[in-house]
Scaffold this active site. Structure first.
Site, PDB file in Angstrom:
ATOM      1  N   CYS B 112     -92.545 -18.872  22.862  1.00  0.00           N
ATOM      2  CA  CYS B 112     -92.781 -20.105  23.615  1.00  0.00           C
ATOM      3  C   CYS B 112     -94.008 -20.017  24.525  1.00  0.00           C
ATOM      4  CB  CYS B 112     -91.513 -20.451  24.391  1.00  0.00           C
ATOM      5  SG  CYS B 112     -91.381 -22.190  24.813  1.00  0.00           S
ATOM      6  N   HIS B 217     -86.306 -19.570  20.694  1.00  0.00           N
ATOM      7  CA  HIS B 217     -85.428 -18.895  21.647  1.00  0.00           C
ATOM      8  C   HIS B 217     -84.118 -18.620  20.903  1.00  0.00           C
ATOM      9  CE1 HIS B 217     -87.958 -19.926  25.077  1.00  0.00           C
ATOM     10  NE2 HIS B 217     -88.010 -21.170  24.649  1.00  0.00           N
TER      11      HIS B 217
END
Lengths: 427, 268
Positions: B112, B217
């Site tokens: 991310c 994630h």
């Protein structure tokens, strides 16, 4: 007049929903009322004599609201309160519908509303509270809300627009909340802890705002109670924890997080003009609200529920049950909408000493994720039950006399388990 | 800083012939979303195989010279405000050290926010453009703060690296920024279900040498142990300059957890 019709319709819908056993009908009447009249809440509140208290924050809303309701009720006041599952605008509107008379009047002295942290800006446009209680901001449900810095910003903008009658009651130990108190230009009262023992050792991982709100530097903590809550100062810009108006009271529940909830409720009651002794007396008879340390007796066996809905609440519930000498543990992990549809956060939980429990059972929609998490703590002695009913039955069989089964559920898992335990439909 | 690592049980460090030093970028600033689970997985999968590990937190105070000893690097997601602090420190003090590690083939995993910073640039919805380290040939644009965030369970199929090509990977994504591959940028995976880099071109993540950048994630590694082992293997091969084959581990739980999501996404 339109509001009267909305109230009648709402009461009727709610009656139908509950008589046909379709749930408790908590939010539908309000949803419909707001669709037809977006100013429903504003109009209902402004023509009533209710003093309004709004409570928000990531953790502790339900317990704080219930404590305050209990204190006021014990002192002879009539209180309207929304239930924890109804903390969005439609839930507030529904609460008003159910509490209103058929002439559309709200009778009572206080309206206590716990409100979801992201709905605060909208809610404050509908209601100008007499008291606003800001508990804390932890990382939770990033999927819906973005980041805690931006939530604090939006709160600040909304609070500034309130009239001067609003008194803001804030947790001084949360830097972000304390900073709101300084910038919001309202009357304030701060609560916090001053305890030399009881702090955490080292840095707990789930801490999110260790950085100074005005200048962005790392804060110095003189003492840290849990996560980012403590006594702090910034050596760069001089920002520090504000002076506390209250730092102790009688605590009816265990756990550091409940000390904050009790201080918040007590602090608000003091601001309302109640005396310390009346508040203390009332709070001694407070019993936990559902799922939050609630004890349920199942034919002589004792089960206690500790809601564990995000890393901070999980860590604190887990610490508390260890202190209570827990031997049997059941964890239930769901990822439904009210659980924020994600379970990544379990990797931020500190599972110290997890291998010391005598028996651990896992259940919930994402039980294998929890099993995998615990495997990486070298804890492999687990029993897994896709069906929560089996998990509870088995765990109860394993329970000796004098022992308690401790259950750590996420929000919707708590509702499921409670339903199984009480055999009573609540959602 | 030792305190930051308290959560990693200081386990029996068995004697083994191999050892790895794992660098963890800014655990104090880039610690959102359970991404530290990736570090725990790397560490435990080494320990279970008698590979000694040292986790080195790379913070604002860390000297760039310390980075040269790293065998593997991990960086996670961050909130915008923290990401700004990281970007300043990276560009000022550590960019060239990280770049040269990746260029000589050190395996890395960036998730991310960390991926965005390793790209060419990041254009936030407010404020000025943030220069990245340019390791990945990607740019990220966060055009409009009100534009829908890309959120949900995601399934992808690995395209690169070659040795785990075709592997189905499960994760959870949550990002406002849209990332686009530039000329010469290779995607990490192809999206089967979910959004990926931008929700438009079905690409997910990016790779360069042995560095993987991704939006996944979950955290990524627990449910996808093959990626973890691939990173460990490559780190050992680079360090010891010989082919390594890792002892297999029991991944039943990882597969069960993965299958639960696969079923939910109706991919079977």
């Amino acid at each position: 007049m339109i509001n009267c019709i909305l109230i009648w319709t709402g009461k009727l819908i709610s009656f139908m929903i509950s008589s046909f056993n379709l749930g408790t009908g908590a939010t539908w009447p309000g949803h419909i009322a707001l669709r037809i009249n977006p100013l429903f809440i504003k109009q209902m509140i402004s023509k009533s004599k209710l003093k309004i208290i709004i409570i928000t924050g990531t953790n502790g809303k339900t317990t704080t609201a219930s404590m305050l309701t209990h204190i006021l009720y014990q002192n002879g006041y009539k209180v309207i309160q929304n239930s924890s599952g109804a903390n969005l605008l439609n839930g507030i509107a529904s609460t008003l519908i159910m509490s209103a008379s058929i002439f559309g009047n709200l009778k009572g002295d206080y309206g206590i509303f716990e409100i979801d942290e992201n709905v605060i800006p909208k809610a404050l446009m509908q209601m100008n509270p007499d008291f606003l209680i800001l508990l804390n901001l932890f990382r939770d449900q990033l999927d819906r809300y973005g980041e805690i810095w931006s939530i604090a910003d939006r709160w600040n903008t909304a609070i500034k627009k309130l009239s001067d009658k609003t008194r803001v009651i804030l947790n001084a130990d949360d830097p972000q909340i304390a900073y709101l108190g300084i910038t919001c230009q309202k009357q304030t009262a701060y609560f916090g802890l001053n305890e030399k023992h009881n702090h955490i050792e080292g840095e707990q991982y789930a801490a999110d705002s260790l950085y100074c709100p005005p200048c962005g530097q790392k804060l110095d903590y003189h003492i840290q109670y849990f996560s980012h809550l403590g006594d702090y100062s910034c050596k760069v810009c001089g920002f520090k924890r504000p002076l506390l108006k209250i730092d102790q009271c009688f605590y009816p529940l265990v756990g550091a997080y409940n000390k904050y909830n009790t201080l918040a409720a007590t602090s608000a009651a003091l601001e309302m003009g109640l005396t310390e002794s009346l508040i203390d007396k009332a709070i001694q008879s407070f019993t936990p609200v559902f799922g939050r340390q609630e004890v349920i007796d199942i034919s002589g066996k004792r089960v206690q529920l500790f809601l564990a809905k995000n890393p901070t609440s999980f860590n604190e519930s887990y610490e508390t049950i260890k202190k209570l000498g827990a031997n049997l543990l059941c964890i239930s992990l769901n990822d439904r909408v009210h659980d924020a549809i994600d379970v990544s956060w379990i990797w931020d939980v500190d599972f110290e000493q997890i291998t010391q429990f005598r028996h651990i059972s896992l259940t919930g929609d994402r039980l294998y994720d929890m099993a995998l998490r615990l495997k990486y703590e070298d804890c492999t002695d687990l029993t897994m039950y896709p069906n929560p009913r089996d998990a509870i039955d088995e765990a109860l069989l394993n329970l000796n006399d004098e022992e308690t089964l401790f259950i750590l559920p996420t929000y919707t898992a708590m509702l499921d388990i409670r339903e199984i335990l009480t055999k009573k439909r609540i959602l | 800083m030792d305190k930051m690592l308290k959560w990693i049980p200081q386990l029996r460090r068995k004697k083994g012939s191999y050892s790895l030093t794992i660098g963890w970028l800014y655990p104090d600033l880039m610690g959102t979303y359970g991404d530290r689970g990736n570090v725990l997985v790397l560490q435990k999968r080494c320990i279970w195989r008698n590979i000694r590990t040292e986790i080195v937190p790379i913070t604002q105070e860390t000297k760039a010279s310390k980075l040269a000893n790293l065998d593997l690097i991990f960086g996670g997601g961050a909130q915008d405000r923290e990401q700004e602090l990281v970007e300043k420190d990276l560009n000022r003090n550590k960019a060239s050290a990280i770049r040269s590690l990746i260029e000589r083939g050190a395996p890395a995993l960036f998730v991310c926010g960390a991926t965005q910073l390793m790209g060419m640039y990041y254009e936030p919805s407010e404020g000025k453009k943030i220069e990245g380290l340019g390791i990945f040939k990607i740019k990220t644009i966060h055009a409009d703060a009100n534009k829908k965030r890309l959120i949900g369970n995601i399934a992808v199929e690995v395209l690169h690296p070659e040795d785990i090509k075709g592997e189905r990977v499960i994760g959870f994504e949550n990002h406002g920024g849209r990332t686009f591959l530039e000329d010469g940028g290779l995607p990490f995976a192809r999206v089967i279900s979910g959004f990926g880099n931008n929700g438009e071109d079905a690409t997910e993540g990016v790779i360069f040498n042995n560095a993987i950048g991704t939006y996944l994630h979950g955290p990524l590694l627990p449910k996808n142990p093959k990626i973890a082992d691939n990173l460990i293997k490559k780190a050992l091969e680079l360090k010891y300059q010989k082919p390594i084959s890792l002892e297999p581990l029991d991944d039943t739980l990882a597969n069960l957890a993965k299958d639960a999501i696969v079923k939910r996404l109706k991919l079977n």
